[in-house]
Design a protein around this motif. Sequence first.
Motif, PDB file in Angstrom:
ATOM      1  N   GLU B  41       0.938  -1.436   0.175  1.00  0.00           N
ATOM      2  CA  GLU B  41      -0.452  -0.003   0.431  1.00  0.00           C
ATOM      3  C   GLU B  41       0.755   1.112   0.309  1.00  0.00           C
ATOM      4  O   GLU B  41       0.123   2.526  -0.464  1.00  0.00           O
ATOM      5  N   PHE B  42       2.017   1.103   0.220  1.00  0.00           N
ATOM      6  CA  PHE B  42       3.427   1.845   0.160  1.00  0.00           C
ATOM      7  C   PHE B  42       3.338   2.524  -1.088  1.00  0.00           C
ATOM      8  O   PHE B  42       3.605   3.420  -2.101  1.00  0.00           O
ATOM      9  N   GLY B  43       2.818   1.769  -1.803  1.00  0.00           N
ATOM     10  CA  GLY B  43       2.419   1.827  -3.749  1.00  0.00           C
ATOM     11  C   GLY B  43       1.212   2.023  -4.238  1.00  0.00           C
ATOM     12  O   GLY B  43       1.328   3.342  -5.191  1.00  0.00           O
ATOM     13  N   THR B  44       0.293   1.528  -3.687  1.00  0.00           N
ATOM     14  CA  THR B  44      -1.007   2.391  -4.097  1.00  0.00           C
ATOM     15  C   THR B  44      -0.980   2.870  -3.952  1.00  0.00           C
ATOM     16  O   THR B  44      -2.082   4.130  -4.733  1.00  0.00           O
ATOM     17  N   VAL B  45      -1.549   3.525  -2.321  1.00  0.00           N
ATOM     18  CA  VAL B  45      -1.824   5.029  -2.571  1.00  0.00           C
ATOM     19  C   VAL B  45      -1.082   6.259  -2.993  1.00  0.00           C
ATOM     20  O   VAL B  45      -1.774   6.987  -3.801  1.00  0.00           O
ATOM     21  N   PRO B  46       0.557   6.026  -2.970  1.00  0.00           N
ATOM     22  CA  PRO B  46       1.270   7.260  -4.372  1.00  0.00           C
ATOM     23  C   PRO B  46       0.067   7.619  -5.496  1.00  0.00           C
ATOM     24  O   PRO B  46       0.762   8.234  -5.833  1.00  0.00           O
ATOM     25  N   ALA B  47      -0.221   6.045  -5.855  1.00  0.00           N
ATOM     26  CA  ALA B  47      -0.238   5.722  -7.718  1.00  0.00           C
ATOM     27  C   ALA B  47      -1.940   6.686  -7.160  1.00  0.00           C
ATOM     28  O   ALA B  47      -1.975   7.519  -8.282  1.00  0.00           O
ATOM     29  N   TRP B  48      -2.426   6.560  -6.351  1.00  0.00           N
ATOM     30  CA  TRP B  48      -3.588   6.911  -6.636  1.00  0.00           C
ATOM     31  C   TRP B  48      -3.699   8.460  -5.968  1.00  0.00           C
ATOM     32  O   TRP B  48      -4.175   8.948  -6.966  1.00  0.00           O
ATOM     33  N   ILE B  49      -2.646   9.036  -5.230  1.00  0.00           N
ATOM     34  CA  ILE B  49      -2.374  10.108  -5.278  1.00  0.00           C
ATOM     35  C   ILE B  49      -1.807  10.739  -6.413  1.00  0.00           C
ATOM     36  O   ILE B  49      -2.603  11.980  -7.439  1.00  0.00           O
ATOM     37  N   ALA B  50      -0.912  10.121  -7.723  1.00  0.00           N
ATOM     38  CA  ALA B  50      -0.794  10.389  -8.712  1.00  0.00           C
ATOM     39  C   ALA B  50      -1.565  10.098  -9.351  1.00  0.00           C
ATOM     40  O   ALA B  50      -1.648  11.171 -11.498  1.00  0.00           O
ATOM     41  N   TYR B  51      -2.843   9.555  -9.530  1.00  0.00           N
ATOM     42  CA  TYR B  51      -4.420   9.530 -10.209  1.00  0.00           C
ATOM     43  C   TYR B  51      -4.916  10.284 -10.588  1.00  0.00           C
ATOM     44  O   TYR B  51      -5.542  11.480 -11.379  1.00  0.00           O
ATOM     45  N   PHE B  57      -8.134  15.815 -10.635  1.00  0.00           N
ATOM     46  CA  PHE B  57      -8.986  15.699  -9.158  1.00  0.00           C
ATOM     47  C   PHE B  57     -10.458  15.350  -9.995  1.00  0.00           C
ATOM     48  O   PHE B  57     -11.727  15.653  -9.269  1.00  0.00           O
ATOM     49  N   GLN B  58     -10.396  14.386 -10.856  1.00  0.00           N
ATOM     50  CA  GLN B  58     -11.853  13.859 -11.485  1.00  0.00           C
ATOM     51  C   GLN B  58     -11.423  12.185 -10.824  1.00  0.00           C
ATOM     52  O   GLN B  58     -10.575  12.020 -11.607  1.00  0.00           O
ATOM     53  N   ILE B  59     -12.634  11.502 -10.509  1.00  0.00           N
ATOM     54  CA  ILE B  59     -12.324  10.416 -10.473  1.00  0.00           C
ATOM     55  C   ILE B  59     -13.572   9.657 -10.183  1.00  0.00           C
ATOM     56  O   ILE B  59     -13.600   8.040 -10.496  1.00  0.00           O
ATOM     57  N   ASP B  60     -14.263  10.409 -10.892  1.00  0.00           N
ATOM     58  CA  ASP B  60     -15.847   9.674 -10.624  1.00  0.00           C
ATOM     59  C   ASP B  60     -14.996   8.966 -12.149  1.00  0.00           C
ATOM     60  O   ASP B  60     -15.031  10.124 -13.559  1.00  0.00           O
ATOM     61  N   GLY B  61     -16.934   7.733 -12.952  1.00  0.00           N
ATOM     62  CA  GLY B  61     -16.828   6.991 -14.446  1.00  0.00           C
ATOM     63  C   GLY B  61     -14.622   6.920 -14.642  1.00  0.00           C
ATOM     64  O   GLY B  61     -14.718   6.167 -14.060  1.00  0.00           O
ATOM     65  N   ASP B  62     -14.182   7.263 -16.293  1.00  0.00           N
ATOM     66  CA  ASP B  62     -13.700   6.880 -16.858  1.00  0.00           C
ATOM     67  C   ASP B  62     -13.024   9.120 -17.230  1.00  0.00           C
ATOM     68  O   ASP B  62     -12.912   8.333 -18.377  1.00  0.00           O
ATOM     69  N   PRO B  63     -11.675   9.100 -16.067  1.00  0.00           N
ATOM     70  CA  PRO B  63     -12.017  10.462 -16.280  1.00  0.00           C
ATOM     71  C   PRO B  63     -10.211  10.473 -17.221  1.00  0.00           C
ATOM     72  O   PRO B  63     -10.227   9.280 -17.418  1.00  0.00           O
ATOM     73  N   VAL B  64     -10.499  11.490 -18.136  1.00  0.00           N
ATOM     74  CA  VAL B  64      -9.205  11.385 -18.944  1.00  0.00           C
ATOM     75  C   VAL B  64      -8.047  12.043 -18.098  1.00  0.00           C
ATOM     76  O   VAL B  64      -7.634  12.996 -17.359  1.00  0.00           O
ATOM     77  N   ILE B  65      -7.131  11.666 -18.640  1.00  0.00           N
ATOM     78  CA  ILE B  65      -5.520  11.240 -17.797  1.00  0.00           C
ATOM     79  C   ILE B  65      -4.570  12.062 -18.376  1.00  0.00           C
ATOM     80  O   ILE B  65      -4.466  12.123 -19.974  1.00  0.00           O
ATOM     81  N   HIS B  66      -4.003  13.511 -17.728  1.00  0.00           N
ATOM     82  CA  HIS B  66      -3.505  14.381 -18.402  1.00  0.00           C
ATOM     83  C   HIS B  66      -2.073  14.085 -18.197  1.00  0.00           C
ATOM     84  O   HIS B  66      -0.935  13.794 -17.535  1.00  0.00           O
ATOM     85  N   ARG B  67      -1.199  12.882 -19.598  1.00  0.00           N
ATOM     86  CA  ARG B  67       0.209  12.525 -19.465  1.00  0.00           C
ATOM     87  C   ARG B  67       0.938  13.718 -19.340  1.00  0.00           C
ATOM     88  O   ARG B  67       2.137  13.188 -18.816  1.00  0.00           O
ATOM     89  N   GLY B  68       0.987  14.763 -18.936  1.00  0.00           N
ATOM     90  CA  GLY B  68       1.980  15.974 -19.675  1.00  0.00           C
ATOM     91  C   GLY B  68       2.049  15.625 -17.894  1.00  0.00           C
ATOM     92  O   GLY B  68       3.459  16.251 -17.095  1.00  0.00           O
TER      93      GLY B  68
END
Lengths: 382, 305
Positions: B41-51, B57-68
């Motif tokens: 979870e030291f991995g998953t939680v930071p990955a969620w923050i990155a997400y 800060f859009q988490i509903d549905g399938d939000p657009v991911i800004h690769r930049g």
Amino acid sequence: MSIIDELDPDELDPDELALADEHVITPTEAAEAAAWRPSPGGVAARIVVLVGLLLLVVAIPQIVPDIYTNVVSKAAIFGLVALSLNVIIGYTGQISLGHNAFVGVGAFGAGYALTKMDLPYAGALVVAALTGVVGALLIGVIALRLAGLYLALVTIAYAFLAQEVLFNLRSLTGGGAGQPAPRPSVFSSDVSYAYFCIAVLGVALAFDWRLTASKGGRAIQALRDDERVAASWGINVTSFKLLAFVISGIMAGIAGALFAGIEQLASRQDFPFLPLALTFLVMTVVGGAGNRWGVMQGGILFAILPTLLDRAHESFHFFPFTSVQVTWEPAIGALLLLLTLIFSPGGIAQQQRHLLNWLSFKRFNEPSHGGGISRGGMGARP
Amino acid sequence: MSTILEVLVNGLSFGAVYALVALGLALVYKATRILNFAQGEFGTVPAWIAYVVMTGFQIDGDPVIHRGRLWLATLIAIAVGALMGVLVNTLVIRRLASVSPVTSLVATAGVMTFLIAMQVIIFDPKGRRFPRYIDGGFHMPGTDVIVAWQNVLIIIVLAAAAALLALLFRTPPGVALLATAQEPFAAELQGVSVSAMRTLAWATAGALGAIAGMLGAGVFSSTFSPGLMTATFLIPAFVGAVLGGIASMVGAVAGGLILGITVAAANQIVRTWNLDVPGPPHLAVFLVLLIVLMLRPTGLFGQEA
């Protein structure tokens, strides 16, 4: 160790000593406590309360609304699982993070015995208990070589193995459809099945009580406090550790068979590692590992917690119940676990120690040593 | 030939993530003698923050991911991972009423459960897309085996992390860390701050976990879900760490990679002979654990069990 060791005892304020967490009971105090008997009025009061509690237990399946009768059965079964895990955590000081596997294998074993082998119900219970014995021997044989940390790892790996491999064997578990596990014909209604589960829990409690009072039970608990000292007193470390695992496995297997009977179906979604194995661990530790009344209450609490959260969310329209839902249950459980470990390692049993003393015909404020998870084994190495 | 190559490529790609998680486990164990079940979870939680950073800060549905924002998100994730390590040490491990190893293990399992449960509450238990650092891959010359660039990157990161950690134990702070683990009292007498050393170990493990999380979240497509690193990588990583000798950095890397290849081989064997065995990876992991503990509990590179 601590500063207290180096000070002259005469200089110490007795009040300060009383504040020390683990009060050491002197032989005089122990003799006094053993000689103490409640007054006739005290005996009567205790008997009234105990009979009242017993009547309450007997009445519960009748007084809860019909839709919650199965929750009562589940509470009794979780109490049984907690007693099972208590034998490992509370009595031997080892750890099992894979009790969902023991319970699940017991459920599928019972289902298989009932539907595929057409055994009578008692036979299915024996099969479920035997699956517990096999699993416990498998884990126990490893436990003999390793203590503490590595054992925890083996049990967690076993839990994942059970979840991904054993519970997916089509012939054993009936695949996604699940394995039917009918109730015994005498207890086919929900209410009567709840009484059956409560009765089994009662038998397990009595067994657990006699176990800890027996020579074997004391030997198992001696292992927890210090294996080497126990061995030097002639306790066979290997066999008693194995015995503890087998007893725990039998209880868990029977709990699994009972669990399958609630829905009359053993299905693989019922026994996931996350969160079930951790719920089992949490309820034992929060209940107060080492104390059968405490862990039983822990089991009951976590069996009814989802229902309580659900009801609270539906009935109360104010904070925090507007946001707290049944999905919060694992988070609440984990938080309770951490708080217990940090502030009150003896769990519910430690909170209730005065009450439990009083109910067992002792003085209300009987001096007692601290219970809780892994009291001994400080020198345990992985 | 190409089958064997495929097993190797697949195995090394899982194995590298196992090894990254195993490195964090070994580090915490080496410094504090605790098996840290929260490492995944030291991995998953930071990955969620990155997400959350990448989706604005859009988490509903399938939000657009800004690769930049991937690199910015990575830096934030690593900082969050290190912070989590420090917090777990300060808020939980140091405050435990009983200091027995089993109690601290149960506590880290509690932290793991709590973190996963919070993720389920916030993000719902469903799979999401998570970007890879490098998309696509290349054909191994002469065969039709495809190697994803992401996996190459994971191997490079793994090698760098292992080398840095191995070097760490040759520097004065690293030696202090070792001394703390072996005999805290004596280390304190020599002027080593035991609590600072433990904080350092947890922070490093947290940052390592975050790196593993950022890389591991994109390994499979559309399967970034709450508790991913624990459910998919933690147990193999533990077994890999035990296989390598639980307190050895080199061992953690070797163990993780060997276990990855074993898992890939188990998958391939079941597929080739069409065996009706569910969950071959889990079976393989469990068998490896049993064999190691039976034959050589100290692991391949370990000096003590």
